[in-house]
Design a protein around this motif. Structure first.
Motif, PDB file in Angstrom:
ATOM      1  N   ARG A  27       0.850  -1.197   0.000  1.00 12.80           N
ATOM      2  CA  ARG A  27       0.000   0.000   0.000  1.00 12.80           C
ATOM      3  C   ARG A  27       0.882   1.242   0.000  1.00 12.80           C
ATOM      4  O   ARG A  27       1.980   1.253   0.529  1.00 12.80           O
ATOM      5  CB  ARG A  27      -0.913   0.019   1.220  1.00 12.80           C
ATOM      6  CG  ARG A  27      -1.929  -1.117   1.217  1.00 12.80           C
ATOM      7  CD  ARG A  27      -3.068  -0.844   2.174  1.00 12.80           C
ATOM      8  NE  ARG A  27      -3.980  -1.984   2.234  1.00 12.80           N
ATOM      9  CZ  ARG A  27      -4.907  -2.258   1.334  1.00 12.80           C
ATOM     10  NH1 ARG A  27      -5.044  -1.465   0.279  1.00 12.80           N
ATOM     11  NH2 ARG A  27      -5.697  -3.304   1.472  1.00 12.80           N
ATOM     12  N   THR A  32      -1.771   2.934  -7.647  1.00 15.30           N
ATOM     13  CA  THR A  32      -2.996   3.570  -8.143  1.00 15.30           C
ATOM     14  C   THR A  32      -2.678   4.793  -8.984  1.00 15.30           C
ATOM     15  O   THR A  32      -3.262   4.999 -10.067  1.00 15.30           O
ATOM     16  CB  THR A  32      -3.903   3.949  -6.963  1.00 15.30           C
ATOM     17  OG1 THR A  32      -4.295   2.756  -6.272  1.00 15.30           O
ATOM     18  CG2 THR A  32      -5.142   4.684  -7.443  1.00 15.30           C
ATOM     19  N   SER A  54     -11.589   0.593  -9.304  1.00 14.25           N
ATOM     20  CA  SER A  54     -11.166   0.032  -8.024  1.00 14.25           C
ATOM     21  C   SER A  54     -12.187  -1.017  -7.605  1.00 14.25           C
ATOM     22  O   SER A  54     -13.384  -0.744  -7.581  1.00 14.25           O
ATOM     23  CB  SER A  54     -11.060   1.116  -6.950  1.00 14.25           C
ATOM     24  OG  SER A  54     -10.856   0.518  -5.675  1.00 14.25           O
ATOM     25  N   GLU A  56     -12.516  -2.102  -4.741  1.00 13.64           N
ATOM     26  CA  GLU A  56     -12.807  -1.961  -3.316  1.00 13.64           C
ATOM     27  C   GLU A  56     -14.307  -1.890  -3.062  1.00 13.64           C
ATOM     28  O   GLU A  56     -14.815  -2.418  -2.067  1.00 13.64           O
ATOM     29  CB  GLU A  56     -12.110  -0.721  -2.756  1.00 13.64           C
ATOM     30  CG  GLU A  56     -12.087  -0.659  -1.254  1.00 13.64           C
ATOM     31  CD  GLU A  56     -11.151   0.411  -0.743  1.00 13.64           C
ATOM     32  OE1 GLU A  56     -10.874   0.407   0.468  1.00 13.64           O
ATOM     33  OE2 GLU A  56     -10.696   1.252  -1.537  1.00 13.64           O
ATOM     34  N   SER A  59     -15.815  -5.244  -2.732  1.00 10.60           N
ATOM     35  CA  SER A  59     -15.139  -6.086  -1.751  1.00 10.60           C
ATOM     36  C   SER A  59     -16.106  -7.091  -1.139  1.00 10.60           C
ATOM     37  O   SER A  59     -17.317  -6.903  -1.137  1.00 10.60           O
ATOM     38  CB  SER A  59     -14.533  -5.227  -0.639  1.00 10.60           C
ATOM     39  OG  SER A  59     -15.543  -4.500   0.031  1.00 10.60           O
ATOM     40  N   ASP A 124      -7.883  -2.233 -10.112  1.00  8.82           N
ATOM     41  CA  ASP A 124      -7.114  -1.988  -8.881  1.00  8.82           C
ATOM     42  C   ASP A 124      -7.810  -2.650  -7.688  1.00  8.82           C
ATOM     43  O   ASP A 124      -9.014  -2.944  -7.743  1.00  8.82           O
ATOM     44  CB  ASP A 124      -7.004  -0.478  -8.663  1.00  8.82           C
ATOM     45  CG  ASP A 124      -5.854  -0.086  -7.751  1.00  8.82           C
ATOM     46  OD1 ASP A 124      -5.131  -0.988  -7.272  1.00  8.82           O
ATOM     47  OD2 ASP A 124      -5.684   1.127  -7.523  1.00  8.82           O
ATOM     48  N   GLU A 125      -7.058  -2.862  -6.615  1.00  6.93           N
ATOM     49  CA  GLU A 125      -7.595  -3.430  -5.356  1.00  6.93           C
ATOM     50  C   GLU A 125      -8.299  -4.765  -5.603  1.00  6.93           C
ATOM     51  O   GLU A 125      -9.314  -5.070  -4.978  1.00  6.93           O
ATOM     52  CB  GLU A 125      -8.574  -2.443  -4.691  1.00  6.93           C
ATOM     53  CG  GLU A 125      -7.983  -1.076  -4.383  1.00  6.93           C
ATOM     54  CD  GLU A 125      -7.082  -1.081  -3.154  1.00  6.93           C
ATOM     55  OE1 GLU A 125      -6.966  -2.136  -2.498  1.00  6.93           O
ATOM     56  OE2 GLU A 125      -6.492  -0.020  -2.859  1.00  6.93           O
ATOM     57  N   ALA A 128      -9.318  -6.971  -2.720  1.00  6.85           N
ATOM     58  CA  ALA A 128     -10.454  -6.653  -1.845  1.00  6.85           C
ATOM     59  C   ALA A 128     -11.550  -7.701  -1.984  1.00  6.85           C
ATOM     60  O   ALA A 128     -12.402  -7.852  -1.106  1.00  6.85           O
ATOM     61  CB  ALA A 128     -11.013  -5.264  -2.174  1.00  6.85           C
ATOM     62  N   GLY A 160      -2.951  -5.174  -6.964  1.00  2.50           N
ATOM     63  CA  GLY A 160      -3.243  -5.315  -5.544  1.00  2.50           C
ATOM     64  C   GLY A 160      -1.976  -5.413  -4.737  1.00  2.50           C
ATOM     65  O   GLY A 160      -0.864  -5.311  -5.257  1.00  2.50           O
TER      66      GLY A 160
END
Length: 509
Positions: A27, A32, A54, A56, A59, A124-125, A128, A160
């Motif tokens: 992180r 990003t 994303s 997220e 999630s 991205d992410e 999650a 990630g």
């Protein structure tokens, strides 16, 4: 800001080659920012329909009624509309109907079929999403990738903290329980944005100088790079701490002393980024890597996935030898693991100073032995990192002595069987000028079925003292054998001469 796309140089080539790939990293390492810049560049060139999302918002959470594939499609549609893509390049609205477990496959295929440009999806992410939902998403991407000539996105990047394979490893890290077959075995490459080089740190700080006239001295930049080893969040956080929090006036140059203060303030404050790393220390697979580092022991019965996972978290170096990634993380790890012990240590630090303000090492060591005799066995039994308990307890004691006044520099790595400590303490010399007292300490453990480590410790301490150009040092040996005499009988301090003629204080604990 440094040019973000340059931090993932292979990405553009992989996209042009229609590859699916992974970008992984800790992180706050710039992933990003790089992905957003890449998506914008691809759209501006007009060759691709590139959309960043994303995951997220998709999630895996109990309060989510819709499955992850539905939430992902919703985010893709919203981000595509907001990206400025031409109307003809946008996804279908609504997405086509499909049974569960096929909605993402059917939707992305419909988008690729109607879009006049090749579709590039930057996700991205991705970590999650977890469990069966992640497996379903990955399997649909794999199926679409292998469905030629049926249209599907030209290139997909999954981003990630960890590699996709590691996202499906159980929390205990046992690779024998990995999902098989791995549902995303089509990826061409798994890349990690590199940390900043010294030259990039200097360039970044130089931008502040160009904008404000406030200079970072060469020593300040060196200190920042040494403390952070180029970890992007730390590099920026150190400068932010000095400029925004410490508020050093623009008329003053930023020195290495300012940087030292910023390092300590970051460690003490334990910002969100550092706290998120600290929370990982209690995980079994992280402990299996970090604990041998603290003691200098050789790793035994450790899965390669443990090391890969800890590297992806950014806690340890990416290349051998395995070490904690940077001095700031070293301090955070030690302070987190020893904070419960340190809270129980109460004394007046002035009792450990000589009349001229130097550290009184004989008193420090004698008082530690007294504390150890009274509390050592109890504290060792409570420590989660049991193999490193002795090291953590001594470090808690030493930090209470030095905290806020000097600097503790620690060196540890796998396989050396020791931890080296250098204490740097400021004081006023006979002329009233600032001077530095340097003290070298080596920690070793006498373990069951192992020879007495004193002889090896003296040879190793010789090398460390020569490296620091010191004539004296301290060797502390903790006896962890079940057959060891009781604490009151075995604890002692004696003076020795090392093989190379250095004066050594030997502490038997």
């Amino acid at each position: 800001m440094l040019p973000p796309i340059a931090r993932i140089p292979e990405a553009r080539e992989l996209i042009d080659e229609e590859k699916y790939f992974v970008i992984r990293g800790p992180r706050q390492s710039g992933k990003t920012t790089s992905l957003l810049a890449l998506a914008a560049e691809l759209r501006d060139e007009g060759e691709y329909a590139a959309v960043y999302i994303s995951c997220e918002s998709a999630s895996t959470r109990p309060d989510h009624a819709a499955p992850a594939e539905v939430r992902i499609l919703s985010v893709i549609a919203a981000n595509a509309r907001d990206s400025g893509l031409p109307q003809e390049c946008l996804p279908p609205e609504p997405w086509p109907e499909a049974p569960g477990g096929n909605r993402l496959l059917r939707g992305l295929s419909a988008w690729a079929r109607r879009c006049p440009r090749p579709v590039v999806l930057l996700m991205d992410e991705i970590d999650a999403i977890q469990g069966d939902e992640l497996i379903s998403v990955l399997r649909q991407l794999r199926q679409g990738h292998n469905s030629f000539p049926v249209p599907f996105p030209h290139s997909v990047a999954l981003c990630g903290m960890r590699d996709v394979r590691d996202c499906m490893t159980p929390s205990d890290g046992d690779p024998s329980r990995l999902v098989d077959p791995v549902p995303f075995n089509i990826l061409a490459e798994s890349m990690r944005p590199a940390d900043f080089t010294f030259e990039q740190v200097a360039e970044l700080y130089g931008q502040h100088t160009d904008a404000t006239g406030q200079e970072f001295t060469a020593h300040a930049i060196q200190r920042a790079f040494h403390a952070s080893q180029g970890q992007p969040w730390l590099v920026n956080a150190l400068a932010h701490e000095i400029i925004r929090e410490m508020r050093i006036p623009e008329s003053q140059s930023i020195t290495d002393e300012h940087m030292n203060q910023a390092v300590e303030r970051l460690i003490v404050a334990r910002a969100v980024h550092l706290d998120s790393l600290a929370a990982k220390l209690r995980e079994d697979r992280v402990q299996r890597i970090i604990e041998p580092l603290l003691t200098g022991a050789v790793r035994e019965n450790v899965y390669d996935d443990d090391l890969a996972y800890t590297r992806d978290l950014g806690l340890v170096t990416q290349k051998p030898p395995v070490q904690v990634a940077n001095p700031i993380y070293q301090e955070v790890i030690l302070r987190v693991l020893s904070q419960d012990v340190e809270a129980e240590i109460q004394f007046d630090r002035s009792a450990f100073l000589t009349q001229d303000g130097r550290l009184d090492m004989p008193t420090i060591l004698q008082r530690f032995l007294t504390f150890w005799r009274r509390n050592g066995e109890i504290l060792q039994s409570r420590e989660t990192y049991h193999e490193a308990a002795c090291h953590l307890i001594f470090m808690a004691w030493l930090h209470r002595v030095v905290n806020g006044g000097g600097v503790i520099d620690r060196e540890y790595a796998l396989g050396r069987g020791r931890m080296d400590i250098c204490v740097q303490w400021p004081y006023k010399d006979a002329d009233g000028k600032r001077a530095w007292q340097w003290e070298a300490i080596e920690l070793k453990v006498h373990r069951p079925r192992q020879p007495d480590p004193v002889e090896d410790g003296l040879h190793q301490l010789d090398g460390y003292l020569d490296h620091l150009d010191l004539s004296h040092g301290t060797l502390i040996v903790f006896d962890r054998r079940p057959t060891a005499p009781p604490l009151l009988e075995r604890t002692a301090i004696e003076q020795l001469t090392s093989p190379r003629g250095h004066a050594v204080t030997l502490v038997q604990a």
